[in-house]
Design a protein around this motif. Structure first.
Motif, PDB file in Angstrom:
ATOM      1  N   UNK A 175     -10.059  14.925   8.633  1.00  0.00           N
ATOM      2  CA  UNK A 175      -9.901  13.972   7.825  1.00  0.00           C
ATOM      3  C   UNK A 175      -8.565  13.300   7.987  1.00  0.00           C
ATOM      4  N   UNK A 176      -8.088  12.889   9.168  1.00  0.00           N
ATOM      5  CA  UNK A 176      -6.883  12.346   9.387  1.00  0.00           C
ATOM      6  C   UNK A 176      -6.799  10.561   9.692  1.00  0.00           C
ATOM      7  N   UNK A 177      -8.040  10.266   9.831  1.00  0.00           N
ATOM      8  CA  UNK A 177      -8.302   8.858  10.311  1.00  0.00           C
ATOM      9  C   UNK A 177      -9.441   8.232   9.506  1.00  0.00           C
ATOM     10  N   UNK A 178      -9.153   7.018   8.753  1.00  0.00           N
ATOM     11  CA  UNK A 178      -9.860   6.439   7.803  1.00  0.00           C
ATOM     12  C   UNK A 178     -10.067   5.104   8.211  1.00  0.00           C
ATOM     13  N   UNK A 179     -11.259   4.538   8.201  1.00  0.00           N
ATOM     14  CA  UNK A 179     -11.473   2.973   8.656  1.00  0.00           C
ATOM     15  C   UNK A 179     -11.674   2.281   7.163  1.00  0.00           C
ATOM     16  N   UNK A 180     -10.612   1.130   7.094  1.00  0.00           N
ATOM     17  CA  UNK A 180     -10.763   0.441   5.964  1.00  0.00           C
ATOM     18  C   UNK A 180     -11.469  -0.766   6.029  1.00  0.00           C
ATOM     19  N   UNK A 181     -12.558  -1.086   5.403  1.00  0.00           N
ATOM     20  CA  UNK A 181     -13.219  -2.309   5.922  1.00  0.00           C
ATOM     21  C   UNK A 181     -13.242  -3.239   4.538  1.00  0.00           C
ATOM     22  N   UNK A 182     -12.821  -4.621   4.875  1.00  0.00           N
ATOM     23  CA  UNK A 182     -12.682  -5.731   3.981  1.00  0.00           C
ATOM     24  C   UNK A 182     -13.416  -6.944   4.264  1.00  0.00           C
ATOM     25  N   UNK A 183     -13.731  -7.641   3.441  1.00  0.00           N
ATOM     26  CA  UNK A 183     -14.411  -9.033   3.731  1.00  0.00           C
ATOM     27  C   UNK A 183     -13.514 -10.104   2.827  1.00  0.00           C
ATOM     28  N   UNK A 233       0.765  -1.251  -0.148  1.00  0.00           N
ATOM     29  CA  UNK A 233       0.010   0.036  -0.007  1.00  0.00           C
ATOM     30  C   UNK A 233       0.976   1.173   0.051  1.00  0.00           C
ATOM     31  N   UNK A 234       1.950   1.332   0.449  1.00  0.00           N
ATOM     32  CA  UNK A 234       2.985   2.334   0.595  1.00  0.00           C
ATOM     33  C   UNK A 234       3.266   2.814  -0.829  1.00  0.00           C
ATOM     34  N   UNK A 235       3.312   1.762  -1.785  1.00  0.00           N
ATOM     35  CA  UNK A 235       3.629   2.153  -3.046  1.00  0.00           C
ATOM     36  C   UNK A 235       2.735   3.223  -3.732  1.00  0.00           C
ATOM     37  N   UNK A 236       1.479   3.386  -3.293  1.00  0.00           N
ATOM     38  CA  UNK A 236       0.453   4.066  -3.667  1.00  0.00           C
ATOM     39  C   UNK A 236       0.467   5.719  -3.005  1.00  0.00           C
ATOM     40  N   UNK A 237       1.447   5.904  -2.064  1.00  0.00           N
ATOM     41  CA  UNK A 237       1.460   7.160  -1.438  1.00  0.00           C
ATOM     42  C   UNK A 237       2.749   7.799  -1.872  1.00  0.00           C
ATOM     43  N   UNK A 284      -4.649  10.556  -5.439  1.00  0.00           N
ATOM     44  CA  UNK A 284      -3.923   9.430  -6.022  1.00  0.00           C
ATOM     45  C   UNK A 284      -4.439   7.962  -5.527  1.00  0.00           C
ATOM     46  N   UNK A 285      -4.359   7.891  -4.274  1.00  0.00           N
ATOM     47  CA  UNK A 285      -4.757   6.749  -3.371  1.00  0.00           C
ATOM     48  C   UNK A 285      -6.190   6.284  -3.913  1.00  0.00           C
ATOM     49  N   UNK A 286      -7.024   7.048  -3.950  1.00  0.00           N
ATOM     50  CA  UNK A 286      -8.410   6.894  -4.184  1.00  0.00           C
ATOM     51  C   UNK A 286      -8.482   6.283  -5.620  1.00  0.00           C
ATOM     52  N   UNK A 287      -8.119   7.070  -6.455  1.00  0.00           N
ATOM     53  CA  UNK A 287      -8.022   6.694  -8.206  1.00  0.00           C
ATOM     54  C   UNK A 287      -7.376   5.386  -8.130  1.00  0.00           C
ATOM     55  N   UNK A 288      -6.354   5.264  -7.550  1.00  0.00           N
ATOM     56  CA  UNK A 288      -5.604   3.899  -7.757  1.00  0.00           C
ATOM     57  C   UNK A 288      -6.323   2.580  -7.049  1.00  0.00           C
ATOM     58  N   UNK A 346      -1.192  16.551   0.629  1.00  0.00           N
ATOM     59  CA  UNK A 346      -2.443  15.739   1.300  1.00  0.00           C
ATOM     60  C   UNK A 346      -3.461  15.519   0.305  1.00  0.00           C
ATOM     61  N   UNK A 347      -3.737  16.707  -0.249  1.00  0.00           N
ATOM     62  CA  UNK A 347      -4.644  16.415  -1.276  1.00  0.00           C
ATOM     63  C   UNK A 347      -4.468  15.400  -2.654  1.00  0.00           C
ATOM     64  N   UNK A 348      -3.323  15.649  -2.738  1.00  0.00           N
ATOM     65  CA  UNK A 348      -2.656  15.145  -4.112  1.00  0.00           C
ATOM     66  C   UNK A 348      -2.399  13.317  -3.768  1.00  0.00           C
ATOM     67  N   UNK A 349      -1.851  13.242  -2.578  1.00  0.00           N
ATOM     68  CA  UNK A 349      -1.794  11.718  -2.121  1.00  0.00           C
ATOM     69  C   UNK A 349      -3.098  11.095  -1.837  1.00  0.00           C
ATOM     70  N   UNK A 350      -3.847  11.707  -1.336  1.00  0.00           N
ATOM     71  CA  UNK A 350      -5.362  11.103  -1.065  1.00  0.00           C
ATOM     72  C   UNK A 350      -6.069  10.808  -2.413  1.00  0.00           C
TER      73      UNK A 350
END
Length: 246
Positions: A167-175, A36-40, A123-127, A117-121
């Motif tokens: 907007x500094x904490x986000x919960x990632x939910x997986x199944x 995941x760090x490759x996307x930041x 890029x992360x979202x689109x990826x 911050x905006x650029x990183x988020x």
């Protein structure tokens, strides 16, 4: 006593980059996996810093991940009809997909962070959207268990009021769904499969030491699977660390 190298490897695997993208946009990468760090945008500077200083530091990464309470290791649904006996009650279950959630904590650490911050988020979202659309899956590493073949459900802002930053904490939910025919078939317990097919149901063997023998086999199998899981995680981390800088 924990060595600095071991502590850094643990930190990298379970807190800095516990999410590994598999397939999807990572199909053409080394091993078909992408941390995941490759996307930041920080993987290149991390590898270059390790090469120049001879040591690894995980203190300045964009975000850290923490498992959220409530993730499941075993999830089963029990039938609601009256049971004939305890054997039927214990086996009338259907396996459910597992759920795992991580909290991403990404505070802005300096003035430059507010600008990037905006650029990183973005890029992360689109990826991630492209990865999901391409049928990619995720491997989630936690200290207790390694979840493979997971699907991303959502990423939600859960920032509390204890900080002045937004907007500094986000919960990632997986199944972790049943994605193969073999897993789907195994979702039914042996007794449920017999009832469905109309086969004869017999009582389990409980005399002598058969119960303890079966338990010993089960424990040995579980331990072997755990060792294999740790080996797979080590391979992912080593593969990622040895990859050339992007």
């Amino acid at each position: 006593m924990t060595t600095p190298a071991a502590a850094t490897a643990y930190d990298l695997a379970f807190q800095v980059s516990p999410i590994i993208l598999v397939g999807g946009i990572a199909s053409n990468t080394l091993g078909g996996m992408l941390p995941i760090i490759a996307l930041t945008g920080q993987i290149a500077s991390f590898v270059q810093g390790a090469a120049s200083s001879g040591s690894l530091s995980t203190d300045d990464f964009f975000a850290r991940f923490v498992p959220v309470p409530g993730s499941t290791l075993v999830s089963q649904q029990v039938a609601q009809y009256p049971f004939a006996n305890q054997t039927v009650a214990a086996n009338a279950t259907i396996q459910n997909p597992l759920a795992i959630s991580l909290r991403m904590i990404a505070p802005v650490k300096d003035t430059a962070g507010y600008l990037t911050k905006t650029a990183i988020f973005t890029s992360l979202q689109s990826s991630l959207v492209a990865h999901n659309a391409a049928g990619g899956t995720y491997t989630i590493a936690t200290p207790a268990y390694i979840y493979t073949n997971c699907l991303l459900l959502d990423i939600t802002d859960v920032t509390g009021g204890g900080t002045k930053q937004q907007q500094i904490e986000y919960q990632w939910s997986f199944t972790q769904p049943l994605i193969t025919q073999q897993q789907a078939s195994a979702a039914y317990s042996s007794l449920m499969s017999k009832l469905t097919s109309g086969a004869q149901v017999t009582e389990p063997t409980t005399a002598g030491t058969s119960i303890w023998s079966n338990a010993q086999v089960a424990v040995g199998s579980a331990a072997q699977n755990a060792v294999q899981g740790i080996g797979q995680l080590s391979g992912v981390v080593n593969q990622y660390l040895s990859a050339p800088a992007l």
